[in-house]
Write a protein that holds these residues in place. Structure first.
Motif, PDB file in Angstrom:
ATOM      1  N   LEU A 190       0.947  -1.250   0.002  1.00 16.89           N
ATOM      2  CA  LEU A 190      -0.096  -0.002  -0.063  1.00 16.89           C
ATOM      3  C   LEU A 190       0.740   1.259  -0.154  1.00 16.89           C
ATOM      4  CD1 LEU A 190      -2.853  -1.127   2.561  1.00 16.89           C
ATOM      5  CD2 LEU A 190      -2.895  -0.886  -0.090  1.00 16.89           C
ATOM      6  N   PHE A 191       2.023   1.182   0.696  1.00 11.91           N
ATOM      7  CA  PHE A 191       3.103   2.193   0.765  1.00 11.91           C
ATOM      8  C   PHE A 191       3.504   2.622  -0.530  1.00 11.91           C
ATOM      9  CE2 PHE A 191       7.478   3.505   1.109  1.00 11.91           C
ATOM     10  CZ  PHE A 191       7.170   4.884   1.733  1.00 11.91           C
ATOM     11  N   VAL A 192       3.787   1.591  -1.104  1.00 15.75           N
ATOM     12  CA  VAL A 192       4.523   1.765  -2.722  1.00 15.75           C
ATOM     13  C   VAL A 192       3.456   2.286  -3.476  1.00 15.75           C
ATOM     14  CG1 VAL A 192       5.369   0.561  -4.627  1.00 15.75           C
ATOM     15  CG2 VAL A 192       6.176  -0.008  -2.256  1.00 15.75           C
ATOM     16  N   THR A 193       2.194   1.896  -3.560  1.00 17.52           N
ATOM     17  CA  THR A 193       1.021   2.178  -4.433  1.00 17.52           C
ATOM     18  C   THR A 193       0.651   3.708  -3.976  1.00 17.52           C
ATOM     19  OG1 THR A 193       0.293  -0.056  -4.270  1.00 17.52           O
ATOM     20  CG2 THR A 193      -1.329   1.799  -4.903  1.00 17.52           C
ATOM     21  N   SER A 194       0.643   4.143  -2.833  1.00 20.02           N
ATOM     22  CA  SER A 194       0.558   5.554  -2.551  1.00 20.02           C
ATOM     23  C   SER A 194       1.536   6.431  -3.089  1.00 20.02           C
ATOM     24  CB  SER A 194       0.381   5.495  -0.950  1.00 20.02           C
ATOM     25  OG  SER A 194       0.269   7.057  -0.306  1.00 20.02           O
ATOM     26  N   LEU A 195       2.881   6.112  -2.901  1.00 17.19           N
ATOM     27  CA  LEU A 195       3.883   6.563  -3.524  1.00 17.19           C
ATOM     28  C   LEU A 195       3.645   6.753  -5.166  1.00 17.19           C
ATOM     29  CD1 LEU A 195       7.094   5.916  -1.739  1.00 17.19           C
ATOM     30  CD2 LEU A 195       5.917   7.979  -1.635  1.00 17.19           C
ATOM     31  N   TYR A 196       3.583   5.573  -5.913  1.00 17.40           N
ATOM     32  CA  TYR A 196       3.094   5.607  -7.144  1.00 17.40           C
ATOM     33  C   TYR A 196       2.068   6.454  -7.583  1.00 17.40           C
ATOM     34  CZ  TYR A 196       2.020   3.738 -11.654  1.00 17.40           C
ATOM     35  OH  TYR A 196       2.005   3.536 -13.213  1.00 17.40           O
ATOM     36  N   PHE A 197       0.959   6.532  -6.952  1.00 22.79           N
ATOM     37  CA  PHE A 197      -0.129   7.389  -7.349  1.00 22.79           C
ATOM     38  C   PHE A 197       0.214   8.958  -7.291  1.00 22.79           C
ATOM     39  CE2 PHE A 197      -2.653   3.850  -7.503  1.00 22.79           C
ATOM     40  CZ  PHE A 197      -4.102   4.081  -8.136  1.00 22.79           C
ATOM     41  N   MET A 198       1.176   9.384  -6.305  1.00 25.50           N
ATOM     42  CA  MET A 198       1.443  10.517  -5.706  1.00 25.50           C
ATOM     43  C   MET A 198       2.297  10.792  -7.062  1.00 25.50           C
ATOM     44  SD  MET A 198       3.755  12.014  -2.871  1.00 25.50           S
ATOM     45  CE  MET A 198       5.356  11.535  -3.614  1.00 25.50           C
ATOM     46  N   LEU A 199       3.406  10.242  -7.586  1.00 23.52           N
ATOM     47  CA  LEU A 199       4.013  10.611  -8.475  1.00 23.52           C
ATOM     48  C   LEU A 199       3.374  10.644  -9.859  1.00 23.52           C
ATOM     49  CD1 LEU A 199       6.995   8.440  -7.943  1.00 23.52           C
ATOM     50  CD2 LEU A 199       7.067  11.118  -7.492  1.00 23.52           C
ATOM     51  N   MET A 200       2.378   9.700 -10.388  1.00 31.19           N
ATOM     52  CA  MET A 200       1.694   9.704 -11.458  1.00 31.19           C
ATOM     53  C   MET A 200       0.649  10.972 -11.670  1.00 31.19           C
ATOM     54  SD  MET A 200       2.825   7.448 -13.552  1.00 31.19           S
ATOM     55  CE  MET A 200       4.180   7.734 -12.925  1.00 31.19           C
ATOM     56  N   LEU A 201       0.087  11.444 -10.329  1.00 31.85           N
ATOM     57  CA  LEU A 201      -0.815  12.474 -10.305  1.00 31.85           C
ATOM     58  C   LEU A 201      -0.235  13.727 -10.184  1.00 31.85           C
ATOM     59  CD1 LEU A 201      -3.571  10.970  -7.750  1.00 31.85           C
ATOM     60  CD2 LEU A 201      -3.625  11.282 -10.506  1.00 31.85           C
ATOM     61  N   THR A 202       1.191  13.792 -10.128  1.00 31.89           N
ATOM     62  CA  THR A 202       2.325  14.975  -9.930  1.00 31.89           C
ATOM     63  C   THR A 202       2.723  15.234 -11.466  1.00 31.89           C
ATOM     64  OG1 THR A 202       2.669  14.680  -7.564  1.00 31.89           O
ATOM     65  CG2 THR A 202       3.882  15.950  -8.874  1.00 31.89           C
ATOM     66  N   VAL A 203       2.878  14.047 -12.125  1.00 34.08           N
ATOM     67  CA  VAL A 203       3.477  14.154 -13.473  1.00 34.08           C
ATOM     68  C   VAL A 203       2.561  15.032 -14.829  1.00 34.08           C
ATOM     69  CG1 VAL A 203       3.954  12.969 -15.533  1.00 34.08           C
ATOM     70  CG2 VAL A 203       5.014  12.157 -13.424  1.00 34.08           C
ATOM     71  N   VAL A 204       3.226  15.856 -15.104  1.00 32.62           N
ATOM     72  CA  VAL A 204       2.602  16.494 -16.431  1.00 32.62           C
ATOM     73  C   VAL A 204       3.189  16.335 -17.599  1.00 32.62           C
ATOM     74  CG1 VAL A 204       1.247  18.267 -15.058  1.00 32.62           C
ATOM     75  CG2 VAL A 204       3.637  18.520 -15.946  1.00 32.62           C
ATOM     76  N   VAL A 205       2.505  15.913 -18.731  1.00 39.63           N
ATOM     77  CA  VAL A 205       3.182  15.520 -20.080  1.00 39.63           C
ATOM     78  C   VAL A 205       3.233  16.784 -20.907  1.00 39.63           C
ATOM     79  CG1 VAL A 205       3.165  14.359 -22.206  1.00 39.63           C
ATOM     80  CG2 VAL A 205       2.525  13.264 -19.992  1.00 39.63           C
ATOM     81  N   ARG A 206       4.450  17.440 -21.199  1.00 45.13           N
ATOM     82  CA  ARG A 206       4.633  18.428 -22.065  1.00 45.13           C
ATOM     83  C   ARG A 206       4.989  18.161 -23.487  1.00 45.13           C
ATOM     84  NH1 ARG A 206       8.677  20.914 -17.244  1.00 45.13           N
ATOM     85  NH2 ARG A 206       6.870  21.538 -15.992  1.00 45.13           N
TER      86      ARG A 206
END
Length: 336
Positions: free
Chosen positions: A320-336
């Motif tokens: 769950l910890f890894v999943t939470s970190l993964y979601f945090m990064l993916m939701l922070t990412v923007v594609v330019r």
């Protein structure tokens, strides 16, 4: 491991034999992928012959097979009275097999010198670390001499971690053009998830070295073996992830197209992605939510140590910890 620094250990000969036999079988899977890829054009028999004699992955596998056969013979011939001699011979042969695997790696194909050397160091360091963790975790008859073992193994584990990290950086420099941009393709997604699982791995490694050591000094009946097994489970998860993404095309050079985008990355970023796309970061309220959730889950992982909870619960919190970190990064990412 020196006898004075380890608990009583018993490894069944049958287990060693099965492990040695599995080496050429499992390492043949990437070779078989290449054979099946070209077989429709030239025939299965001809594909076997060409891949095994002209492709690096096939030639390296032949040496892996020969090394494995030597290892199988060595295990069969090993005598209890000559354990030390056979152990050193086994170490030498196993090291040779690791060289053949590094030789056939993606990194070895891109850079035959730095790639092979880095991959060998990476595999060797991880094998030493994981080998000790798995053997002690599953083959220990008791937990005598555990404090001397922790003192000895802490130094070994730190050395392996440093060697793994440095060689991993060299491998990434060879295989990945830009780390964050690689997250858009399957190889980069696997690499990211692997790196996220390194956080709970290091957490449990430190826990085994510090918290468990403290617990044993306070309570001589404290059983530390389940926590070593937990560390082994995390390592096996990392191995599994590595085995999956390492079969993907590395993101080296001009690799990106809309079709090549990872389905996982596409879940968070469904827009059009092409060769000019890059990854940036933009924080949001969701970033904060998942950051606090990750810290909370890390606290629960620490709580399981003090409460001696089931390692299944600890493993669940880690996932769950890894999943939470993964979601945090993916939701922070923007594609330019």
């Amino acid at each position: 491991m020196p006898n004075k620094y380890r608990p009583d250990i018993k490894i069944q000969k049958r287990f060693l034999q099965v492990s040695a036999i599995s080496l050429p079988v499992i390492s043949f899977i990437p070779v078989l992928d290449v054979i099946l890829y070209i077989a429709p054009r030239i025939g299965l028999v001809e594909a076997f012959k060409i891949v095994l004699t002209t492709y690096t992955v096939g030639t390296a596998w032949i040496f892996t097979f020969l090394g494995s056969m030597l290892l199988i013979l060595l295990i069969a011939m090993a005598k209890p009275t000559e354990k030390s001699t056979f152990a050193y011979l086994g170490l030498a042969i196993t090291s040779g097999v690791i060289v053949t695997i590094a030789w056939s790696s993606h990194a070895g194909a891109v850079d035959p010198i730095i790639g092979i050397i880095s991959d060998f160091i990476h595999l060797m360091a991880v094998s030493i670390w994981v080998g000790i963790v798995l053997v002690v975790g599953w083959c220990s008859l008791n937990y005598k001499r555990w404090l001397p073992f922790l003192s000895w193994f802490s130094v070994v584990a730190i050395g392996c971690l440093v060697a793994t990290a440095l060689s991993g950086l060299f491998l990434m420099d060879i295989m990945v053009s830009k780390y964050t941009d690689s997250w858009m393709v399957p190889y980069g997604q696997g690499l990211l998830i692997k790196h996220l699982f390194l956080i709970p791995l290091i957490f449990y490694a430190l826990g085994n070295g510090i918290i468990v050591k403290y617990a044993i000094t306070k309570n001589s009946n404290f059983n530390p073996i389940p926590w070593v097994r937990l560390e082994g489970f995390i390592l096996l998860i990392i191995f599994t992830i590595t085995s999956i993404y390492s079969q993907q095309s590395p993101p080296h050079g001009n690799y990106l197209s809309d079709e090549a985008v990872s389905p996982l990355f596409r879940l968070f970023h469904p827009g059009v992605i092409d060769a000019s796309s890059t990854v940036g970061f933009a924080g949001s309220i969701n970033t904060v939510y998942f950051l606090f959730l990750s810290v909370f889950l890390l606290g629960l992982m620490l709580w399981t140590f003090y409460k001696r909870a089931s390692i299944i619960i600890s493993l669940l919190f880690s996932g769950l910890f890894v999943t939470s970190l993964y979601f945090m990064l993916m939701l922070t990412v923007v594609v330019r």
